[in-house]
Design a protein around this motif. Structure first.
Motif, PDB file in Angstrom:
ATOM      1  N   ASN A  68      33.235  50.490   8.749  1.00  0.00           N
ATOM      2  CA  ASN A  68      33.161  51.405   9.897  1.00  0.00           C
ATOM      3  C   ASN A  68      34.506  52.030  10.241  1.00  0.00           C
ATOM      4  O   ASN A  68      34.798  52.308  11.397  1.00  0.00           O
ATOM      5  N   GLY A  69      35.355  52.212   9.239  1.00  0.00           N
ATOM      6  CA  GLY A  69      36.649  52.852   9.452  1.00  0.00           C
ATOM      7  C   GLY A  69      37.737  51.913   9.921  1.00  0.00           C
ATOM      8  O   GLY A  69      38.869  52.345  10.155  1.00  0.00           O
ATOM      9  N   ARG A  70      37.416  50.620  10.040  1.00  0.00           N
ATOM     10  CA  ARG A  70      38.433  49.671  10.508  1.00  0.00           C
ATOM     11  C   ARG A  70      39.491  49.501   9.419  1.00  0.00           C
ATOM     12  O   ARG A  70      39.216  49.047   8.333  1.00  0.00           O
ATOM     13  N   VAL A  71      40.712  49.858   9.761  1.00  0.00           N
ATOM     14  CA  VAL A  71      41.836  49.716   8.852  1.00  0.00           C
ATOM     15  C   VAL A  71      42.456  48.340   9.040  1.00  0.00           C
ATOM     16  O   VAL A  71      42.726  47.622   8.084  1.00  0.00           O
ATOM     17  N   LEU A  72      42.683  47.969  10.309  1.00  0.00           N
ATOM     18  CA  LEU A  72      43.341  46.715  10.642  1.00  0.00           C
ATOM     19  C   LEU A  72      42.720  46.143  11.902  1.00  0.00           C
ATOM     20  O   LEU A  72      42.414  46.884  12.842  1.00  0.00           O
ATOM     21  N   GLY A  73      42.539  44.853  11.933  1.00  0.00           N
ATOM     22  CA  GLY A  73      42.041  44.201  13.139  1.00  0.00           C
ATOM     23  C   GLY A  73      42.316  42.716  13.100  1.00  0.00           C
ATOM     24  O   GLY A  73      42.465  42.124  12.029  1.00  0.00           O
ATOM     25  N   TYR A  74      42.433  42.147  14.262  1.00  0.00           N
ATOM     26  CA  TYR A  74      42.570  40.699  14.410  1.00  0.00           C
ATOM     27  C   TYR A  74      41.494  40.246  15.387  1.00  0.00           C
ATOM     28  O   TYR A  74      41.204  40.947  16.354  1.00  0.00           O
ATOM     29  N   ASP A  75      40.912  39.085  15.159  1.00  0.00           N
ATOM     30  CA  ASP A  75      40.002  38.518  16.149  1.00  0.00           C
ATOM     31  C   ASP A  75      39.809  37.039  15.872  1.00  0.00           C
ATOM     32  O   ASP A  75      40.245  36.519  14.849  1.00  0.00           O
ATOM     33  N   ASN A  76      39.182  36.384  16.844  1.00  0.00           N
ATOM     34  CA  ASN A  76      38.880  34.956  16.694  1.00  0.00           C
ATOM     35  C   ASN A  76      37.388  34.710  16.838  1.00  0.00           C
ATOM     36  O   ASN A  76      36.960  33.650  17.263  1.00  0.00           O
ATOM     37  N   ALA A  77      36.609  35.702  16.454  1.00  0.00           N
ATOM     38  CA  ALA A  77      35.156  35.536  16.444  1.00  0.00           C
ATOM     39  C   ALA A  77      34.788  34.507  15.380  1.00  0.00           C
ATOM     40  O   ALA A  77      35.575  34.241  14.468  1.00  0.00           O
ATOM     41  N   HIS A  84      41.577  41.391   9.607  1.00  0.00           N
ATOM     42  CA  HIS A  84      40.847  42.341   8.769  1.00  0.00           C
ATOM     43  C   HIS A  84      41.846  43.405   8.313  1.00  0.00           C
ATOM     44  O   HIS A  84      42.532  43.995   9.143  1.00  0.00           O
ATOM     45  N   LEU A  85      41.921  43.641   7.027  1.00  0.00           N
ATOM     46  CA  LEU A  85      42.761  44.712   6.498  1.00  0.00           C
ATOM     47  C   LEU A  85      42.000  45.403   5.378  1.00  0.00           C
ATOM     48  O   LEU A  85      41.734  44.797   4.335  1.00  0.00           O
ATOM     49  N   MET A  86      41.619  46.637   5.626  1.00  0.00           N
ATOM     50  CA  MET A  86      40.941  47.461   4.630  1.00  0.00           C
ATOM     51  C   MET A  86      39.721  46.755   4.041  1.00  0.00           C
ATOM     52  O   MET A  86      39.505  46.756   2.831  1.00  0.00           O
ATOM     53  N   GLY A  87      38.940  46.094   4.879  1.00  0.00           N
ATOM     54  CA  GLY A  87      37.708  45.454   4.438  1.00  0.00           C
ATOM     55  C   GLY A  87      37.863  44.029   3.953  1.00  0.00           C
ATOM     56  O   GLY A  87      36.878  43.374   3.639  1.00  0.00           O
ATOM     57  N   LYS A  88      39.087  43.525   3.871  1.00  0.00           N
ATOM     58  CA  LYS A  88      39.306  42.154   3.435  1.00  0.00           C
ATOM     59  C   LYS A  88      39.673  41.281   4.627  1.00  0.00           C
ATOM     60  O   LYS A  88      40.411  41.698   5.515  1.00  0.00           O
ATOM     61  N   ILE A  89      39.173  40.051   4.634  1.00  0.00           N
ATOM     62  CA  ILE A  89      39.406  39.120   5.734  1.00  0.00           C
ATOM     63  C   ILE A  89      40.277  37.975   5.234  1.00  0.00           C
ATOM     64  O   ILE A  89      40.016  37.400   4.184  1.00  0.00           O
ATOM     65  N   THR A  90      41.315  37.653   6.020  1.00  0.00           N
ATOM     66  CA  THR A  90      42.169  36.509   5.708  1.00  0.00           C
ATOM     67  C   THR A  90      42.297  35.628   6.941  1.00  0.00           C
ATOM     68  O   THR A  90      42.330  36.123   8.066  1.00  0.00           O
ATOM     69  N   LEU A  91      42.348  34.329   6.718  1.00  0.00           N
ATOM     70  CA  LEU A  91      42.531  33.384   7.817  1.00  0.00           C
ATOM     71  C   LEU A  91      43.947  33.515   8.365  1.00  0.00           C
ATOM     72  O   LEU A  91      44.887  33.768   7.623  1.00  0.00           O
ATOM     73  N   GLU A  92      44.088  33.289   9.664  1.00  0.00           N
ATOM     74  CA  GLU A  92      45.375  33.361  10.334  1.00  0.00           C
ATOM     75  C   GLU A  92      45.604  32.091  11.129  1.00  0.00           C
ATOM     76  O   GLU A  92      44.650  31.408  11.506  1.00  0.00           O
ATOM     77  N   GLN A  93      46.856  31.800  11.417  1.00  0.00           N
ATOM     78  CA  GLN A  93      47.173  30.683  12.301  1.00  0.00           C
ATOM     79  C   GLN A  93      46.876  31.093  13.736  1.00  0.00           C
ATOM     80  O   GLN A  93      46.873  32.278  14.075  1.00  0.00           O
TER      81      GLN A  93
END
Length: 120
Positions: A68-77, A84-93
């Motif tokens: 949906n056009g999301r380039v970058l995002g962070y969340d704790n859902a 989220h970066l360009m459709g890829k999800i990575t775990l964060e601290q």
């Protein structure tokens, strides 16, 4: 024929914490600065400063047509912090809201700058 009624949820005597909501609304980025929309949302418990929920996002379909056009995002859902970066999800601290917000702002500005300069 009558529709079946849904069971009622039991009311809890537990008091919900008071939250500070950070929701400045959508910011439209001028095309000369990369274009797109930036949204920030966070729920922070007043008493403890605990970050309950957050979801800053940079949306720009000119950079990323997927997700949906999301380039970058962070969340704790979903119960864990992730990026989220360009459709890829990575775990964060786990981070505080100022840490999430500052990192997000640095990153989306760098992405937009690279897009304007033709490096993206």
């Amino acid at each position: 024929m009558m529709a079946a009624s849904k069971p009622r949820k039991a009311h809890s005597n537990k008091t919900l914490p008071k939250l500070r909501i950070h929701d400045p609304g959508a910011t439209h980025i001028p095309h000369r600065l990369g274009g797109g929309i930036v949204k920030e949302y966070a729920e922070i418990e007043l008493a403890s400063g605990k970050l309950w929920r957050y979801s800053p996002v940079y949306i720009n379909p000119a950079i990323n047509s997927r997700d949906n056009g999301r380039v970058l995002g962070y969340d704790n859902a979903h119960g864990y912090p992730h990026r989220h970066l360009m459709g890829k999800i990575t775990l964060e601290q786990t981070m505080s809201w100022p840490e999430v917000r500052d990192r997000f702002r640095r990153e989306w500005r760098e992405i937009a700058k690279q897009f304007v300069e033709g490096d993206w």
